[in-house]
Every structure is written in structure tokens, then in C-alpha cells.
Scaffold this motif. Structure first.
Motif, PDB file in Angstrom:
ATOM      1  N   LEU A   5       0.874  -1.130  -0.151  1.00  8.10           N
ATOM      2  CA  LEU A   5       0.208   0.566  -0.050  1.00  8.10           C
ATOM      3  C   LEU A   5       0.981   1.245  -0.024  1.00  8.10           C
ATOM      4  N   ALA A   6       1.582   1.974   0.771  1.00  8.27           N
ATOM      5  CA  ALA A   6       2.582   1.906   0.430  1.00  8.27           C
ATOM      6  C   ALA A   6       3.569   2.480  -0.316  1.00  8.27           C
ATOM      7  N   ASP A   7       3.682   1.567  -0.993  1.00  5.53           N
ATOM      8  CA  ASP A   7       4.234   1.956  -2.560  1.00  5.53           C
ATOM      9  C   ASP A   7       3.331   1.945  -3.709  1.00  5.53           C
ATOM     10  N   VAL A   8       2.292   1.671  -3.050  1.00  6.75           N
ATOM     11  CA  VAL A   8       1.194   2.204  -4.727  1.00  6.75           C
ATOM     12  C   VAL A   8       1.423   3.556  -4.336  1.00  6.75           C
ATOM     13  N   GLU A   9       1.131   3.674  -3.649  1.00  5.61           N
ATOM     14  CA  GLU A   9       0.534   5.824  -2.554  1.00  5.61           C
ATOM     15  C   GLU A   9       2.257   6.387  -3.480  1.00  5.61           C
ATOM     16  N   ARG A  10       3.066   5.655  -3.160  1.00  6.37           N
ATOM     17  CA  ARG A  10       4.581   6.155  -3.636  1.00  6.37           C
ATOM     18  C   ARG A  10       3.633   7.158  -5.010  1.00  6.37           C
ATOM     19  N   ALA A  11       3.662   6.006  -5.871  1.00  6.73           N
ATOM     20  CA  ALA A  11       3.750   6.375  -6.965  1.00  6.73           C
ATOM     21  C   ALA A  11       3.137   6.187  -7.487  1.00  6.73           C
ATOM     22  N   ARG A  12       1.551   6.590  -7.028  1.00  4.16           N
ATOM     23  CA  ARG A  12       0.763   7.625  -7.115  1.00  4.16           C
ATOM     24  C   ARG A  12       0.920   9.327  -7.126  1.00  4.16           C
ATOM     25  N   ARG A  13       1.464   9.716  -5.628  1.00  6.00           N
ATOM     26  CA  ARG A  13       2.266  10.769  -5.135  1.00  6.00           C
ATOM     27  C   ARG A  13       3.525  11.451  -6.705  1.00  6.00           C
ATOM     28  N   ASP A  14       4.285   9.976  -6.385  1.00  6.20           N
ATOM     29  CA  ASP A  14       5.372  10.743  -7.794  1.00  6.20           C
ATOM     30  C   ASP A  14       4.881  10.901  -9.211  1.00  6.20           C
ATOM     31  N   GLY A  15       4.200   9.797  -9.752  1.00  8.00           N
ATOM     32  CA  GLY A  15       3.716   9.985 -10.825  1.00  8.00           C
ATOM     33  C   GLY A  15       4.277   8.716 -11.975  1.00  8.00           C
ATOM     34  N   TYR A  16       5.493   7.932 -11.572  1.00  5.23           N
ATOM     35  CA  TYR A  16       6.188   6.377 -11.099  1.00  5.23           C
ATOM     36  C   TYR A  16       5.671   5.855 -10.528  1.00  5.23           C
ATOM     37  N   ALA A  17       6.835   4.505 -11.106  1.00  2.00           N
ATOM     38  CA  ALA A  17       6.490   3.289 -10.265  1.00  2.00           C
ATOM     39  C   ALA A  17       8.310   2.560 -10.353  1.00  2.00           C
ATOM     40  N   VAL A  18       8.495   1.996  -9.432  1.00  7.50           N
ATOM     41  CA  VAL A  18      10.538   1.310  -9.876  1.00  7.50           C
ATOM     42  C   VAL A  18      10.615   0.422  -9.207  1.00  7.50           C
ATOM     43  N   SER A  19      11.216  -0.965  -9.370  1.00  7.15           N
ATOM     44  CA  SER A  19      11.487  -2.112  -9.221  1.00  7.15           C
ATOM     45  C   SER A  19      12.641  -2.132  -9.048  1.00  7.15           C
ATOM     46  N   CYS A  28      15.713  -4.971 -13.365  1.00 12.71           N
ATOM     47  CA  CYS A  28      15.188  -3.860 -12.194  1.00 12.71           C
ATOM     48  C   CYS A  28      14.270  -2.949 -13.480  1.00 12.71           C
ATOM     49  N   SER A  29      12.835  -2.086 -12.842  1.00  8.25           N
ATOM     50  CA  SER A  29      12.801  -1.384 -14.101  1.00  8.25           C
ATOM     51  C   SER A  29      12.034  -0.031 -13.444  1.00  8.25           C
ATOM     52  N   ILE A  30      10.930   0.373 -14.386  1.00  7.46           N
ATOM     53  CA  ILE A  30      10.605   2.257 -14.210  1.00  7.46           C
ATOM     54  C   ILE A  30       9.428   1.939 -14.897  1.00  7.46           C
ATOM     55  N   ALA A  31       8.635   2.389 -14.597  1.00 12.16           N
ATOM     56  CA  ALA A  31       7.051   3.089 -15.086  1.00 12.16           C
ATOM     57  C   ALA A  31       6.221   4.251 -14.809  1.00 12.16           C
ATOM     58  N   VAL A  32       5.511   4.244 -16.276  1.00  6.21           N
ATOM     59  CA  VAL A  32       4.557   5.465 -16.198  1.00  6.21           C
ATOM     60  C   VAL A  32       3.051   5.044 -16.249  1.00  6.21           C
ATOM     61  N   PRO A  33       2.126   5.511 -15.402  1.00  7.25           N
ATOM     62  CA  PRO A  33       0.981   5.467 -16.310  1.00  7.25           C
ATOM     63  C   PRO A  33       1.008   6.101 -17.541  1.00  7.25           C
ATOM     64  N   VAL A  34      -0.033   5.712 -18.167  1.00  6.51           N
ATOM     65  CA  VAL A  34      -0.482   6.642 -19.400  1.00  6.51           C
ATOM     66  C   VAL A  34      -2.143   6.293 -19.064  1.00  6.51           C
ATOM     67  N   LEU A  82      -4.672  16.155 -17.593  1.00 10.46           N
ATOM     68  CA  LEU A  82      -3.865  14.477 -17.442  1.00 10.46           C
ATOM     69  C   LEU A  82      -2.929  14.571 -18.765  1.00 10.46           C
ATOM     70  N   ARG A  83      -2.739  15.006 -19.836  1.00  7.98           N
ATOM     71  CA  ARG A  83      -1.451  14.949 -20.463  1.00  7.98           C
ATOM     72  C   ARG A  83      -0.298  15.951 -20.197  1.00  7.98           C
ATOM     73  N   LYS A  84      -0.701  17.389 -19.305  1.00  8.98           N
ATOM     74  CA  LYS A  84       0.447  18.069 -18.757  1.00  8.98           C
ATOM     75  C   LYS A  84       0.967  17.822 -17.844  1.00  8.98           C
ATOM     76  N   ALA A  85       0.000  17.455 -16.581  1.00  7.85           N
ATOM     77  CA  ALA A  85       0.491  16.754 -15.299  1.00  7.85           C
ATOM     78  C   ALA A  85       1.296  16.069 -15.347  1.00  7.85           C
ATOM     79  N   ARG A  86       1.750  15.359 -16.192  1.00  9.31           N
ATOM     80  CA  ARG A  86       2.183  14.052 -16.543  1.00  9.31           C
ATOM     81  C   ARG A  86       3.657  14.233 -16.810  1.00  9.31           C
ATOM     82  N   ALA A  87       3.718  14.851 -18.048  1.00 10.69           N
ATOM     83  CA  ALA A  87       5.041  15.552 -19.460  1.00 10.69           C
ATOM     84  C   ALA A  87       5.608  15.693 -18.805  1.00 10.69           C
ATOM     85  N   SER A  88       5.928  16.625 -17.749  1.00  7.37           N
ATOM     86  CA  SER A  88       7.392  17.373 -17.116  1.00  7.37           C
ATOM     87  C   SER A  88       8.053  15.991 -16.176  1.00  7.37           C
TER      88      SER A  88
END
Length: 88
Positions: A5-19, A28-34, A82-88
């Protein structure tokens, strides 16, 4: 479960997830939402061997991943914010 749950919350807050070696040792990997019209519909990810994709290298890929996800998001007709918020 609390760690997940902490990892999911961090990914939501940061806009990406790492493993780092979580699914498989040495990978290892890094992912962003579409986003689509109704929210997140997919993830765009880069993964590889951890000896080549160090933590620094993974994070350096983030701007390019975000830009690419933004282009896909626009193509799916997601709201402009949504397009602008995650493009930076």
C-alpha cells in the motif's frame, strides 16, 4: 500488505513506480501511467538487467518515459490536464 500500500501511494504521488530486484533478482524497471478518458488504462515501462540499468540510469529515463506516455495519453483522448501533468 502495508508495504504494498505504501508503494502504491508513493507511485501515485510521484507519478511513476520503480522496481529493484523485486520480481526477479538482477532485474529492475521503471513505469509511468498512460491515461485514457476514464483514468489510467495502461503503463509504459522500461526494464532490464540491474547491472546495466542502475538506479541513476532508471531515473534518467523518466523524462523520456513521461513524454512518450503523454503522447499516448493524448492519442487516447484523455483530458488536457492529464496530458500536461505527467509530461514534465
Amino acid at each position: 500488505r502495508p508495504r504494498l500500500l505504501a508503494d502504491v501511494e508513493r507511485a501515485r504521488r510521484d507519478g511513476y513506480a520503480v522496481s529493484y530486484d523485486e520480481q526477479e533478482v538482477g532485474v529492475c524497471s521503471i513505469a509511468v501511467p498512460v491515461h485514457g478518458r476514464d483514468g489510467v488504462v495502461a503503463a509504459l515501462a522500461v526494464s532490464g538487467p540491474s547491472y546495466r540499468l542502475t538506479r541513476v540510469k532508471l531515473v534518467s529515463l523518466l523524462p523520456r518515459l513521461r513524454r512518450t506516455a503523454s503522447v499516448i495519453t493524448a492519442g487516447l483522448g484523455a483530458p488536457q490536464q492529464l496530458r500536461k501533468a505527467r509530461a514534465s
